[in-house]
Design a protein around this motif. Structure first.
Motif, PDB file in Angstrom:
ATOM      1  N   THR A 176      10.019  -7.112   4.238  1.00 39.82           N
ATOM      2  CA  THR A 176      10.160  -6.263   3.055  1.00 39.82           C
ATOM      3  C   THR A 176      11.579  -6.366   2.520  1.00 39.82           C
ATOM      4  OG1 THR A 176       8.536  -4.713   3.947  1.00 39.82           O
ATOM      5  CG2 THR A 176       9.897  -3.943   2.124  1.00 39.82           C
ATOM      6  N   ASN A 339      -5.538  -3.610 -10.852  1.00 35.98           N
ATOM      7  CA  ASN A 339      -6.497  -3.791  -9.762  1.00 35.98           C
ATOM      8  C   ASN A 339      -7.650  -4.699 -10.161  1.00 35.98           C
ATOM      9  OD1 ASN A 339      -5.334  -0.760  -9.200  1.00 35.98           O
ATOM     10  ND2 ASN A 339      -5.752  -1.871  -7.311  1.00 35.98           N
ATOM     11  N   LYS A 341      -8.932  -8.244 -11.048  1.00 34.11           N
ATOM     12  CA  LYS A 341      -8.483  -9.610 -10.787  1.00 34.11           C
ATOM     13  C   LYS A 341      -8.353 -10.427 -12.070  1.00 34.11           C
ATOM     14  CE  LYS A 341      -9.455 -13.722  -7.976  1.00 34.11           C
ATOM     15  NZ  LYS A 341      -9.313 -14.663  -9.084  1.00 34.11           N
ATOM     16  N   ARG A 355       4.626 -10.840 -10.313  1.00 35.67           N
ATOM     17  CA  ARG A 355       5.150  -9.658  -9.628  1.00 35.67           C
ATOM     18  C   ARG A 355       4.981  -8.431 -10.515  1.00 35.67           C
ATOM     19  NH1 ARG A 355       8.075  -8.056  -5.463  1.00 35.67           N
ATOM     20  NH2 ARG A 355       8.363 -10.189  -4.694  1.00 35.67           N
ATOM     21  N   GLU A 366      -3.390   2.376  -4.709  1.00 38.28           N
ATOM     22  CA  GLU A 366      -3.949   1.149  -4.140  1.00 38.28           C
ATOM     23  C   GLU A 366      -3.311  -0.044  -4.846  1.00 38.28           C
ATOM     24  OE1 GLU A 366      -8.225  -1.176  -3.645  1.00 38.28           O
ATOM     25  OE2 GLU A 366      -8.208   1.002  -3.966  1.00 38.28           O
ATOM     26  N   PRO A 369      -3.573  -7.241  -4.672  1.00 38.68           N
ATOM     27  CA  PRO A 369      -3.007  -8.438  -4.036  1.00 38.68           C
ATOM     28  C   PRO A 369      -1.909  -9.034  -4.916  1.00 38.68           C
ATOM     29  CG  PRO A 369      -5.407  -8.506  -3.990  1.00 38.68           C
ATOM     30  CD  PRO A 369      -5.024  -7.357  -4.878  1.00 38.68           C
ATOM     31  N   LYS A 371       2.509  -9.879  -5.470  1.00 37.37           N
ATOM     32  CA  LYS A 371       3.866  -9.421  -5.181  1.00 37.37           C
ATOM     33  C   LYS A 371       4.094  -8.070  -5.849  1.00 37.37           C
ATOM     34  CE  LYS A 371       5.582 -14.189  -5.041  1.00 37.37           C
ATOM     35  NZ  LYS A 371       6.507 -15.169  -5.645  1.00 37.37           N
ATOM     36  N   ASN A 372       4.370  -7.054  -5.043  1.00 38.72           N
ATOM     37  CA  ASN A 372       4.521  -5.689  -5.548  1.00 38.72           C
ATOM     38  C   ASN A 372       5.883  -5.130  -5.165  1.00 38.72           C
ATOM     39  OD1 ASN A 372       1.704  -5.183  -6.577  1.00 38.72           O
ATOM     40  ND2 ASN A 372       1.225  -5.644  -4.446  1.00 38.72           N
ATOM     41  N   GLY A 450      -4.258  -0.665   0.125  1.00 38.32           N
ATOM     42  CA  GLY A 450      -4.336  -2.068  -0.267  1.00 38.32           C
ATOM     43  C   GLY A 450      -3.151  -2.860   0.256  1.00 38.32           C
ATOM     44  N   THR A 451      -2.567  -3.687  -0.594  1.00 36.61           N
ATOM     45  CA  THR A 451      -1.444  -4.544  -0.215  1.00 36.61           C
ATOM     46  C   THR A 451      -0.154  -3.737  -0.112  1.00 36.61           C
ATOM     47  OG1 THR A 451      -2.486  -6.368  -1.417  1.00 36.61           O
ATOM     48  CG2 THR A 451      -0.171  -6.634  -0.837  1.00 36.61           C
ATOM     49  N   LYS A 452       0.569  -3.895   0.978  1.00 42.59           N
ATOM     50  CA  LYS A 452       1.849  -3.201   1.114  1.00 42.59           C
ATOM     51  C   LYS A 452       2.897  -3.904   0.250  1.00 42.59           C
ATOM     52  CE  LYS A 452       0.169  -0.370   4.141  1.00 42.59           C
ATOM     53  NZ  LYS A 452      -0.170   1.014   3.733  1.00 42.59           N
ATOM     54  N   ASP A 454       6.155  -5.824  -0.922  1.00 39.52           N
ATOM     55  CA  ASP A 454       7.072  -6.736  -0.240  1.00 39.52           C
ATOM     56  C   ASP A 454       8.515  -6.508  -0.693  1.00 39.52           C
ATOM     57  OD1 ASP A 454       6.848  -7.709  -2.792  1.00 39.52           O
ATOM     58  OD2 ASP A 454       6.515  -9.790  -2.226  1.00 39.52           O
TER      59      ASP A 454
END
Length: 460
Positions: A176, A339, A341, A355, A366, A369, A371-372, A450-452, A454
């Protein structure tokens, strides 16, 4: 005439607009003549449960009401039957329907009386249990509020209660990235005038975070600029001085742009050209946070060195510190357009955006997928290009807002204060809430589905 949000209906599978309501039936409006349906489904909003009560009506009498036409239609058009809409009256007397009409009329009448007789706080207290009496408790300054918000017990914020591991080991050392925002003139000057470690020590100390899990790590990246106010972006000389210093210190760079007003188009376009040239000379890449589609167009053909990032103003969601007093299902707020796609694919293919910028805003989200980046602890709720703080400082009335073409930077000294229990403040041209879960990072991480992320971006 009941507001649409409180009363809606369906005729078979077709949604209808109910214009009048009574215990003996209701009137509806249609665009064209239609045969008699098999059933009606009427949805009555229940203010106490924050949901709808549905009544199915299969036994009814339906008759045509007076036909209406557009005001500007001529008599000849009226004779040909070109009507704007038709109205029908549906007689329905079943017991369940009558009970719901009475309940909705009573609740709506109570709401109107509360709205007329009291202020907004009293209305919210009656309807949601909002603690109106706490609205009288204010801090004397933003500094005092920060001390209350962030000046916690050092031993309680650095350790995970369920394991003998530090928070840094659990989250920050697992890929992270940590970033810091330089989002105003004072921070630009402080960064330029001090060595990196001295600047960081001063930054954590003045924000009462020397004990936090953030202060033990040197950020790998800095954000330069402000996503919400165009007047807080650094001058050109400041910008390149900061970028040169960051490059010498081995830091990654992200430039944050706000909305772009018409008069800014040429200057921002030229600045991006210069940033692109700087990147080519030094062989580095720079991220560009986009909060206006005009910037996306300006970056066309430059994305080899300038990497566009989906900004907070474009990444819309409902955010308000008072949402905890509302009843209903907040899980509906967890997702937004990103969210989907197909939307992320569109952003990637058309604009090379991979990103997305998010804010920790007090309820579970949530993340999709990809880069967050997660900004904390402040999250934006409202932004005005016509600055309320500027209006208050110049006229004494925050309502007389106008564009601050030559901004004197009142926000360097002043902020708008709100009741302490709301955990919010007015800074420059925006309102911000503060997510107090962020010092307890295990709790904060639970609010991310969902995706954590980064990347964590600190924006105090």
């Amino acid at each position: 005439m009941i507001p649409f949000g409180l009363l809606s209906g369906f005729m078979d599978s077709k949604e209808i607009r109910i214009t009048e309501l009574g215990e003996d039936g209701f009137r509806l409006r249609l665009a064209e003549e239609c045969p008699e349906p098999e059933q009606f489904l009427i949805c009555f909003y229940d203010m106490k449960k924050a949901g709808y009560r549905k009544v199915e009506i299969r036994r009814f009498e339906m008759s045509a009401a007076e036909e209406r036409c557009l005001q500007d239609q001529q008599p000849a058009e009226m004779e040909t039957g070109k009507y704007f809409y038709r109205e029908y009256f549906v007689r329905a007397e079943q017991k369940e329907y009558v009970q719901e009409v009475r309940r909705l009329a009573g609740e709506y009448n109570r709401y109107i009386r509360l709205k007329l007789d009291g202020d907004d706080a009293e209305l919210a207290k009656s309807l949601t249990g909002y603690p109106a009496e706490l609205d009288e408790v204010h801090c004397r300054s933003l500094e005092e509020q920060k001390k209350l918000w962030f000046g916690g017990n050092p031993s309680s914020v650095r350790r995970n209660p369920d394991a003998d591991q530090s928070v840094e080991e659990l989250f920050l050392d697992k890929g992270t990235e940590l970033a810091l925002e330089l989002n105003g003139p004072s921070l630009y000057e402080e960064y330029l005038c001090q060595p990196l470690q001295d600047f960081l020590a001063s930054y954590w100390q003045k924000n009462y975070l020397t004990h936090s899990w953030l202060a033990g790590r040197t950020p790998e990246r800095f954000y330069i600029g402000n996503q919400f106010c165009h007047n807080l972006f650094p001058t050109e000389n400041q910008l390149f001085s900061i970028m040169d210093k960051m490059r010498s210190e081995g830091l990654e760079i992200t430039l944050a742009f706000s909305y772009i007003r018409e008069f800014m188009l040429t200057s921002v376009g030229k600045l991006l050209e210069k940033v692109d040239n700087w990147c080519c000379i030094h062989g580095v890449n720079v991220e560009i946070v986009v909060n206006d589609w005009a910037v996306v167009e300006m970056l066309h053909g430059k994305t080899t060195r300038l990497c566009p990032v989906f900004g907070t103003l474009l990444n819309k969601r409902k955010k308000d510190p008072r949402m905890k007093y509302k009843s209903g299902d907040i899980s509906l707020f967890q997702r937004n357009s990103l969210n989907a796609k197909f939307y992320r694919d569109f952003l990637a293919e058309e604009f090379h955006i991979h990103r997305y910028e998010w804010e920790s805003c007090g309820y579970p989200q949530e993340l999709p997928p990809g880069k967050n980046s997660l900004h904390l602890p402040f999250y934006q709720t409202n932004t005005s290009q016509y600055c309320p703080l500027y209006a208050l400082c110049t006229t004494g009335d925050r309502g007389t807002q106008q564009l601050a073409e030559h901004c004197p930077k009142f926000c360097e000294k002043y902020a708008l204060l709100y009741p302490e229990h709301l955990h919010m403040t007015g800074r420059y041209n925006s309102l911000f809430g503060v997510d107090k879960t962020f010092p307890e990072i295990p709790e904060m991480w639970k609010n991310i589905k969902g995706t954590k992320p980064d990347r964590i971006v600190v924006n105090i």
